[in-house]
Design a protein around this motif. Structure first.
Motif, short mmCIF file in Angstrom:
data_model
loop_
_atom_site.label_atom_id
_atom_site.label_comp_id
_atom_site.label_asym_id
_atom_site.label_seq_id
_atom_site.Cartn_x
_atom_site.Cartn_y
_atom_site.Cartn_z
N MET A 67 7.41 12.99 14.49
CA MET A 67 6.98 12.81 13.11
C MET A 67 6.29 11.45 12.98
O MET A 67 6.69 10.48 13.63
CB MET A 67 8.17 12.90 12.16
CG MET A 67 7.85 12.68 10.70
SD MET A 67 9.31 12.91 9.66
CE MET A 67 9.49 14.68 9.80
N LEU A 68 5.28 11.41 12.12
CA LEU A 68 4.58 10.18 11.79
C LEU A 68 4.68 9.99 10.28
O LEU A 68 4.30 10.89 9.52
CB LEU A 68 3.12 10.26 12.24
CG LEU A 68 2.21 9.07 11.86
CD1 LEU A 68 2.68 7.79 12.52
CD2 LEU A 68 0.76 9.36 12.24
N ILE A 69 5.22 8.86 9.87
CA ILE A 69 5.36 8.56 8.44
C ILE A 69 4.40 7.43 8.09
O ILE A 69 4.43 6.36 8.72
CB ILE A 69 6.81 8.18 8.10
CG1 ILE A 69 7.74 9.36 8.32
CG2 ILE A 69 6.92 7.70 6.65
CD1 ILE A 69 9.18 9.08 7.98
N MET A 70 3.57 7.66 7.09
CA MET A 70 2.63 6.65 6.62
C MET A 70 2.95 6.35 5.16
O MET A 70 2.88 7.23 4.30
CB MET A 70 1.19 7.14 6.76
CG MET A 70 0.78 7.40 8.20
SD MET A 70 -1.01 7.57 8.47
CE MET A 70 -1.44 8.87 7.30
N ALA A 71 3.35 5.11 4.90
CA ALA A 71 3.72 4.68 3.55
C ALA A 71 2.56 3.89 2.95
O ALA A 71 2.22 2.82 3.44
CB ALA A 71 4.99 3.84 3.59
N ASP A 72 1.97 4.43 1.89
CA ASP A 72 0.89 3.79 1.15
C ASP A 72 -0.26 3.39 2.07
O ASP A 72 -0.66 2.23 2.12
CB ASP A 72 1.41 2.58 0.36
CG ASP A 72 0.34 2.06 -0.61
OD1 ASP A 72 -0.57 2.82 -0.94
OD2 ASP A 72 0.44 0.89 -1.01
N GLY B 27 1.07 5.38 -3.09
CA GLY B 27 1.03 3.96 -3.38
C GLY B 27 -0.35 3.60 -3.89
O GLY B 27 -1.24 4.47 -4.02
N PRO B 28 -0.57 2.35 -4.21
CA PRO B 28 -1.88 1.96 -4.74
C PRO B 28 -3.04 2.31 -3.82
O PRO B 28 -4.11 2.70 -4.28
CB PRO B 28 -1.74 0.45 -4.93
CG PRO B 28 -0.26 0.22 -5.07
CD PRO B 28 0.38 1.22 -4.20
N ARG B 29 -2.85 2.18 -2.52
CA ARG B 29 -3.94 2.47 -1.60
C ARG B 29 -4.25 3.98 -1.55
O ARG B 29 -5.41 4.38 -1.53
CB ARG B 29 -3.58 1.96 -0.20
CG ARG B 29 -3.63 0.45 -0.09
CD ARG B 29 -3.08 -0.03 1.26
NE ARG B 29 -3.27 -1.45 1.42
CZ ARG B 29 -2.51 -2.38 0.86
NH1 ARG B 29 -1.49 -2.02 0.07
NH2 ARG B 29 -2.75 -3.66 1.05
N LEU B 30 -3.21 4.79 -1.52
CA LEU B 30 -3.46 6.22 -1.50
C LEU B 30 -4.06 6.69 -2.81
O LEU B 30 -4.90 7.59 -2.84
CB LEU B 30 -2.15 6.98 -1.22
CG LEU B 30 -2.28 8.49 -1.06
CD1 LEU B 30 -3.17 8.83 0.12
CD2 LEU B 30 -0.91 9.13 -0.90
#
Length: 935
Positions: free
Chosen positions: A368-373, A400-403
């Motif tokens: 699994m790959l988790i990407m936060a914001d 998040g703000p970036r997404l």
């Protein structure tokens, strides 16, 4: 009551013991050995020499030794036996046999069969009918019949990998007897209690003339009851029946081919019925465990099967921000890390540059790959991530703000997102925080109770589509999705529409967040079955491999039904679902015999309405002493032979061997001179330049390749450096020009980048390095020097278009002009605007939460870290630039030295903000502190 009996198999042989006195008399009266004279004339010399004398009779101790040897032989022929079988069947009714054939009987099944067969033979000899029932068989029949029929059924019986169903067996036995009172009711038990444990009372209720409890080696029974793949080892739990003495069990883990790959020990202390042990092994090796077994035991209870659900996933973590050290509770990965750590192996990149970090992570083959914001990935990483997903990987993204500011056509999100975000009190907002709705039946979260007290303040919205409800795993009370998903090849993309920390929702600080992540991780089976614990509704799994009573997997699956998995843990074994693997070769679910944390207890024998007899199986209670007595007689014979040889002087004629010991001591004196202390020179070329950059704060700018632009940038930062030295306590060093493709960027807290449309376009590698620099906490001040009024507005200048091209490959958050209550307006000077050579362009920074979300009396609003990006068109460097004498190089537009002064002050505020963060916002506490000090 059990007792210890003793008998002789051949008692008539004991009559030979009366011959022992005669043997004693004969041994005592044995005449001495005759003396032979060689030559009579030598009688004088013979009288001088010491004459060898022969005793007239043997010593008493030698006689006693021979008497014991004779007695041992007589007793051995008589064959003494402990606990001989002397019980007989009652003639008052038929023989009723209830035989346990569950998992615990696999070790001594042959003796159980022999015991039951002996009882059937005796019933046949007495012409008694027999009723036989096997407690673990699916089809049970106890109809009274002949001994021959019962013997045939017994010969065909086999131990089953199941827990006996004695309640049902007693009912079948009662039906088979049909009101007939049994003469002898024999219960061949494994000694382990099941269910409500009323079997003895139920059997006594059949009113037999004689009740006999025959037990085997059940006291040694041990069963594995659970396995947990922890961070460093596999923890295995077990339960035993007899907890009297301490006991250590060796356990071994095997792979799918039956090869032993890890060993451990489960140690029971005195009185302990339940214990656990560790199987230490590396992460990769533990994921190859297919089953765990107890050494020396071959039963279905001593074997524990593992499926893909027991494998510890490797989860890669990526974050759009780097706040782990300064403010860990506000880090997007903090709560994710804490939630996944107990059941997953977490890896994080060593590089901030995603173009380098993502390939490195994928090389480690995470599940699994988790990407936060993270809103935008480097363009060259999309093919690798997409291929990894299609091969079976799982991607989880948190908003998040970036997404929220990412393009709507992002291929790595499960649904199409609306631009921007929905916040409490803002556009597209609700009037109060929203709770969660019930989870859909097809969601892997199905079965979890709807969480109470969890609310959402901000989220990213999904564009309505026809299949949006099918892709939704969780939603808010107003129907907007909270968790959405989409399959891509063999993989899956999952999006949480809130951030991974607690600013958008309190979901990350709840226990439901842990369970949601755990269930999502369980779905990341590489080619596995989407079933298992916590999976939603799925197709029934057919039996693939079933385990027999000896703990061996076989392809015989007749009689087993497909396994239907619902919410919760995999159910324990049953007659319809024997222990084994259900699914297919591509993926399966393991069903084990024992329920999790089960405990083995002895059968309850109290509160019976009648007395019963307890005995052991054939081969256990009958202990013959014949071999021991024959062995004793042989040892006594050897001892007698040695004594006779010694008395005859055979040993005195042996020459004593010479004992010679040669000890060679070789002392080699090696005197080694202590070497002189040598210090390794690990310095590398360029270290002096690095140390020079680290000894002081330096302002930095991007070298564009245009001499005039770079000269203005250099002289502008020189001017700002002199102003900082004169007006503040900060004394920066000389400004540094940076080549984005090779210079180290992490030495500088802020980098000034003058945008020029005529300069060469930065390479993708340079843009990736800037993106990594910003992600790691640095800030880039982009200056288009064209006095733009709005970012991306119509009629953009060439410099603005170049900036848009650069930002298109950067993962940046949503932007806004500096609010009047932002810390930037108060970090050193009190400012209302940020002019440079021009004064018409605002200074754009990362958008922060609305002021209404904070205390109204707070003097300064800020985020929880400095903005990673600033954009202006006011040409700061042109206003700061000075010549060698300190005179301005360029006039302001319009010409106004007050504007230049404010331009310098803007530069000071930016530098103080970069170096100190948002400490000015903490002035909100000053009134309370002063009030407390006044008290």
């Amino acid at each position: 009551m059990s007792f210890l009996a003793f008998a002789f198999a051949n008692p008539l042989v004991l009559a030979a013991l009366v011959a022992l006195p005669a043997i004693w008399w004969l041994l005592r009266l044995t005449p001495p050995k005759p003396v032979t004279e060689v030559f009579p004339p030598l009688a004088i010399l013979a009288g001088v020499l010491k004459r060898e004398e022969t005793p007239s009779k043997s010593p008493w101790w030698l006689t006693l030794l021979r008497m014991l040897m004779a007695a041992a032989i007589i007793l051995a022929i008589a064959d003494p036996v402990f606990n001989p079988r002397t019980r007989t069947l009652s003639a008052d009714g038929p023989l009723a046999l209830m035989v346990d054939n569950g998992w615990a009987t696999a070790e001594d099944w042959e003796r159980r069969r022999q015991t039951a067969d002996a009882l059937i033979d005796e019933a046949e000899a007495r012409d008694l009918p027999v009723s036989l029932v096997l407690t673990a068989d699916r089809q049970q029949d106890a109809t009274l019949g002949t001994a021959t029929a019962a013997r045939a059924r017994l010969a065909a019986a086999r131990p089953q990998p199941l827990i006996p169903d004695r309640t049902r067996a007693v009912d079948v036995l009662r039906t088979g007897l049909n009101g007939t009172r049994p003469g002898t009711l024999a219960f061949l038990s494994d000694g382990i209690a099941t269910g409500e444990d009323s079997v003895m009372r139920d059997l006594a209720g059949l009113a037999p003339a004689s009740l006999r409890l025959i037990e085997g080696d059940g006291g040694e029974a041990v069963a594995l009851t659970g396995a947990v793949n922890e961070a460093d080892a596999m923890r295995v739990s077990a339960s035993r029946l007899d907890a009297t003495l301490p006991r250590a069990l060796a356990v071994t883990a095997y792979d799918a081919r039956g090869r032993a790959i890890a060993n451990g020990t489960i140690a029971f202390g005195p009185g302990e019925k339940v214990a656990s042990g560790l199987l230490p092994a590396p992460f990769e090796l533990r994921n190859d465990f297919a089953r765990i077994g107890i050494d020396g035991l071959s039963t279905a209870g001593s074997t524990y099967l593992l499926d893909d659900g027991f494998r510890r996933r490797r989860v890669a973590l990526l974050s759009g921000e780097a706040r782990d050290q300064s403010q860990p509770l506000l880090s997007p990965l903090y709560y994710i890390n804490r939630a996944l750590a107990p059941f997953a192996d977490l890896i994080q990149p060593n590089e901030a540059d995603l173009a380098v970090a993502i390939p490195q992570l994928l090389e480690q083959k995470p599940s699994m790959l988790i990407m936060a914001d993270i809103g935008r990935l480097p363009e060259e990483t999309y093919p690798a991530v997409t291929q990894w997903l299609q091969n079976g990987g799982t991607l989880i993204r948190f908003a998040g703000p970036r997404l929220a500011a990412a393009p709507a056509d992002d291929p790595l999100v499960p649904v199409r997102l609306r631009q921007g975000e929905r916040a409490l009190g803002g556009a597209l907002s609700w009037s109060e925080p929203q709770p969660l709705a019930d989870y859909p039946p097809a969601s892997p979260f199905a079965g979890m109770p709807r969480p109470e007290g969890i609310t959402v303040n901000r989220q990213v919205l999904a564009e309505p589509t026809a299949d949006l409800s099918e892709r939704t795993w969780a939603s808010l009370a107003d129907g907007t999705p909270l968790v959405t998903t989409r399959t891509l090849g063999a993989g899956r993309i999952v999006l949480f529409h809130v951030s991974g920390e607690a600013t958008w929702s309190n979901l990350p600080i709840s226990g439901d967040f842990v369970e949601m992540l755990r269930r999502t991780v369980q779905l990341s089976r590489s080619g596995g079955v989407e079933g298992g614990a916590g999976a939603g509704a799925s197709a029934p799994l057919p039996p693939y491999r079933l385990m027999n009573a000896d703990g061996v997997l076989t392809a015989e699956t007749a009689g087993a039904r497909p396994l239907e998995l619902g919410p919760g843990a995999v159910p324990p074994a049953s007659p319809d679902h024997p222990p084994g693997l259900y699914g297919s070769e591509e993926g399966f679910t393991a069903v084990n015999l024992m329920a999790k944390d089960a405990t083995l207890n002895a059968i309850n024998r109290t509160d019976l309405s009648m007395a019963y007899e307890s005995e052991r199986l054939i081969g256990a209670e009958a202990l013959s002493l014949r071999p021991a007595l024959f062995t004793l007689a042989m040892l006594l014979l050897l001892l007698d032979t040695l004594v006779v040889l010694f008395m005859a002087g055979a040993f005195s004629r042996l020459r004593a061997g010479r004992a010679a010991a040669t000890v060679l001591i070789a002392l080699i004196g090696l005197s080694a001179l202590a070497p002189d202390t040598v210090r390794a020179d690990d310095s590398r070329p360029g270290d002096e330049a690095i140390l020079d950059k680290l000894d002081n704060t330096h302002l930095a700018y991007v070298v564009t390749g245009e001499s005039e632009v770079d000269r203005i940038s250099e002289r502008g930062l020189v001017g700002l450096t002199e102003f900082l030295t004169y007006r503040t306590t900060l004394e920066p060093g000389a400004p540094v020009g940076l080549d984005l493709t090779k210079d180290e960027l992490s030495f500088y807290s802020i980098i000034y980048w003058p945008i020029s449309a005529s300069a060469p376009m930065p390479s993708p590698a340079a843009i990736n390095r800037i993106d990594a620099y910003m992600r790691a906490g640095g800030t880039v001040l982009f200056d288009t020097r064209d006095q733009m009024s709005a970012l991306g507005g119509g009629g953009a200048s060439p410099n603005t278009e170049r900036l848009q091209a650069i930002l298109a490959d950067l993962d940046i958050p949503a932007l806004e002009p500096v609010p009047t209550d932002n810390v930037l307006t108060k970090s050193f000077y009190l400012l209302t605007s940020f002019p440079g050579r021009y004064a018409g362009s605002p200074l754009w920074i990362e958008a922060q939460p609305q002021a209404s979300a904070e205390e109204p009396s707070r003097p300064a609003r800020s985020g929880d870290g400095v903005t990673p990006i600033m954009i202006t068109g006011n040409d700061f460097a042109g206003a700061w630039a000075v010549d060698g004498n300190g005179a301005p190089l360029l006039p302001t537009v319009p010409p106004d030295e007050i504007q230049r002064e404010y331009a310098y002050r803007a530069g000071v505020n930016i530098m103080m903000y970069m170096l100190t963060g948002n400490y000015k916002a903490d002035q909100v506490h000053i009134p309370a502190l002063l009030e407390r000090l006044g008290q």
